[in-house]
Design a protein around this motif. Structure first.
Motif, short mmCIF file in Angstrom:
data_model
loop_
_atom_site.label_atom_id
_atom_site.label_comp_id
_atom_site.label_asym_id
_atom_site.label_seq_id
_atom_site.Cartn_x
_atom_site.Cartn_y
_atom_site.Cartn_z
N GLY A 297 11.25 -15.49 22.06
CA GLY A 297 10.22 -15.47 23.09
C GLY A 297 8.91 -14.96 22.52
O GLY A 297 8.58 -15.18 21.35
N HIS A 298 8.16 -14.24 23.36
CA HIS A 298 6.81 -13.84 22.96
C HIS A 298 6.46 -12.51 23.62
O HIS A 298 6.42 -12.40 24.85
N ALA A 299 6.23 -11.49 22.79
CA ALA A 299 5.70 -10.22 23.28
C ALA A 299 4.20 -10.24 23.09
O ALA A 299 3.70 -10.58 22.02
N LEU A 300 3.48 -9.89 24.13
CA LEU A 300 2.03 -10.06 24.15
C LEU A 300 1.33 -8.89 23.46
O LEU A 300 1.24 -7.79 24.00
N GLY A 301 0.87 -9.13 22.24
CA GLY A 301 0.03 -8.16 21.55
C GLY A 301 0.71 -6.88 21.16
O GLY A 301 0.03 -5.85 21.01
N ALA A 302 2.03 -6.86 20.99
CA ALA A 302 2.71 -5.61 20.62
C ALA A 302 4.04 -5.95 19.95
O ALA A 302 4.57 -7.04 20.10
N ASP A 303 4.56 -4.98 19.22
CA ASP A 303 5.86 -5.12 18.59
C ASP A 303 6.94 -4.90 19.65
O ASP A 303 7.00 -3.80 20.25
N PRO A 304 7.79 -5.87 19.90
CA PRO A 304 8.79 -5.69 20.96
C PRO A 304 9.80 -4.59 20.66
O PRO A 304 10.45 -4.10 21.58
N LEU A 305 9.92 -4.19 19.39
CA LEU A 305 10.88 -3.15 19.04
C LEU A 305 10.25 -1.76 18.92
O LEU A 305 10.94 -0.80 18.58
N ALA A 306 8.95 -1.67 19.19
CA ALA A 306 8.30 -0.36 19.15
C ALA A 306 8.79 0.49 20.32
O ALA A 306 9.29 -0.02 21.33
N GLY A 307 8.64 1.78 20.19
CA GLY A 307 9.06 2.65 21.26
C GLY A 307 8.17 2.54 22.48
O GLY A 307 7.12 1.89 22.47
N GLY A 308 8.58 3.18 23.55
CA GLY A 308 7.80 3.16 24.78
C GLY A 308 8.21 2.05 25.71
O GLY A 308 9.17 1.31 25.45
N PRO A 309 7.51 1.88 26.82
CA PRO A 309 7.83 0.82 27.77
C PRO A 309 7.72 -0.56 27.12
O PRO A 309 6.93 -0.75 26.19
N PRO A 310 8.48 -1.54 27.61
CA PRO A 310 8.39 -2.88 27.03
C PRO A 310 6.98 -3.45 27.19
O PRO A 310 6.33 -3.25 28.22
#
Length: 502
Positions: A25-38
């Motif tokens: 899929g596509h995470a908008l402008g961020a690393d999907p595996l980074a911490g914090g809220p999706p």
């Protein structure tokens, strides 16, 4: 081939098979595996670093991802069928199937298979040789906001504009356009922001659909000075559904009509917009059902019974169930499972709207774009913008229950197009065309059984024989029409559970 990873812990360490990392899929402008809220977007992702597997899903769990875990192993894939072991006789989840055969979609994290689960929304799954840990928050089901109708409509308009602005295209694209509200709103807003598509494209559905989607879409495209094209439907509904069911992990009875449309979009640019979530959030297609069955917190079983009766197959399904499945997939079992899910939405401003969003939208409608659409496509879903969902999910139910909320927002934002109606107002076509279409489906089903799938005739529950028997007596055309796709599904599921090709 869908990506897959299997991790097995043994005395010598962990054996890893398959892809060590995946971004789906596509995470908008961020690393999907980074911490914090999706982050924004529809995605699922994992990474195996040799010691620890980290998996995350998007805020709404719209991108399909499934896992299977036992004492010393974990397997993960966006295709649940890839988690079945070769030749395995897989146990079925009878509570899940009791609901599915009546409603046509699975609930929460259910799948047809007892050992396989969908990852929840906003989930973080970690796995080491010591085992898995799954963290997932409770569903964000807000109460009603203190808004006037005008404030609710204005908030929808403004937040949708901000959502589209965050998702403006970086290259030429084609836009799937129906005769409904969701894709119309996307198109008009993209044009307002100076990013029109190079082509509007519509798909043709199976009878009894009257073809109004493409006609209304063409009118709108013409008003905007944009080219429009209609992609024909699959020649055979039977063959399309036979392919689409396994391709969508046996998670839905829908989506087959869109195969040519999605293939066309993939070949062109691999970038498009999808109205996923717009219906359930802003103007629910089941609003008449919701009005007739208001949520009663004192009687969830009664509400569950009414939903099961009004479901995709309703009471017709009993004609297809044999003595064994009639017990395993009983109405009582379906009611108990459905009640558990309905209670999770009791505090929502429109509880059944919330129920359909988190179940039908997430577990059925989302499958077509994110499985049949291909893993490399960039699919923007502006109705799933976090701020917009938070707003729409908290709109007081009294503003939604009359079924005009999205109309009001569209007409206020784009009054110059308020006179163009919607395809849903055009009645379906019945009669000889539909009868011929259903007979062709049955003929192809029986022909496949005779030439390629002879085991289907000897299915454990005599599904084909029961389908033919359902074609006798009053109401037979409607009954068989409802049951044919489910009969095919059950035959394929029996083959899969027995370790055979469906």
């Amino acid at each position: 081939m869908k990506p897959r990873i299997r991790l097995v812990a043994g005395p010598g360490g962990v054996r890893a098979e398959g892809e060590g990392q995946a971004r789906l899929g596509h995470a908008l402008g961020a690393d999907p595996l980074a911490g914090g809220p999706p982050p924004e977007g529809v995605f699922a992702a994992w990474n195996w670093d040799g010691e620890r597997l980290l998996v995350r899903t998007d805020r709404y769990g719209m991108h399909p991802l499934y896992y299977r875990s036992d004492a010393n192993s974990l397997t993960l894939s966006p295709d649940p069928l890839a988690l079945l072991r070769p030749g395995e006789h897989a146990a079925l989840d009878h509570d899940a199937l009791a609901v599915f055969v009546r409603l046509g979609f699975f609930l929460a994290e259910d799948t047809p298979f007892a050992a396989i689960r969908a990852l929840p929304p906003a989930a973080t799954l970690t796995w080491t040789r010591d085992g898995p840990r799954l963290d997932a928050p409770a569903l964000p089901v807000p109460g009603p906001a203190d808004l006037t109708r005008g404030e609710a409509v204005d908030g929808f308009i403004d937040l949708f504009r901000a959502s589209v602005a965050r998702r403006l295209p970086a290259r030429p694209y084609d836009l799937p356009l129906s005769g409904g509200r969701d894709s119309r709103h996307i198109l008009l807003e993209l044009c307002r922001q100076g990013a029109p598509p190079r082509l509007c494209v519509s798909g043709a559905k199976f009878p009894p659909d009257p073809g109004a989607d493409a006609r209304v879409a063409a009118l709108l495209a013409g008003h905007l000075g944009l080219p429009h094209r209609t992609v024909g439907r699959p020649r055979s509904q039977f063959h399309a559904e036979r392919a689409a069911g396994p391709a969508q992990g046996m998670g839905t009875l829908d989506g087959a009509w869109a195969l040519p449309l999605l293939s066309f979009l993939r070949r062109r640019s691999g970038l498009w917009y999808d109205g996923l979530g717009g219906g359930e959030l802003a103007q629910n297609p089941s609003i008449e059902l919701i009005r007739k069955n208001p949520y009663d917190a004192t009687d969830p079983p009664g509400l569950a019974d009414r939903l099961l009766t009004a479901g995709r197959t309703g009471g017709h399904v009993e004609h297809l169930l044999g003595p064994r499945t009639r017990g395993l997939w009983s109405r009582e079992r379906a009611r108990a499972r459905l009640v558990r899910e309905l209670t999770r939405h009791a505090d929502a401003p429109l509880p059944l709207g919330s129920f359909f969003f988190w179940n039908r939208t997430r577990r059925s409608i989302a499958l077509a774009p994110f499985t049949l659409g291909g893993g490399q496509a960039l699919i923007h879903t502006p109705y799933l913008d976090h701020a917009l969902v938070d707003h729409l999910a908290s709109v007081p139910g009294r503003f939604l229950v009359d079924g005009t909320f999205h109309d009001q927002a569209l007409h206020k934002a784009f009054p110059e197009h308020a006179g163009l109606g919607f395809a849903a107002a055009v009645p379906q076509r019945h009669g000889l065309v539909l009868v011929g279409h259903r007979l062709a489906y049955l003929t192809r089903l029986l022909g496949h059984t005779l030439h390629s799938g002879r085991g289907w005739w000897h299915s454990r529950d005599r599904v084909l024989q029961r389908l033919l028997a359902a074609g006798r007596g009053p109401g037979a055309p409607q009954r068989v029409s409802r049951l044919q796709p489910l009969a095919l599904y059950l035959l394929q599921l029996e083959s899969l559970a027995a370790g055979r090709t469906p």
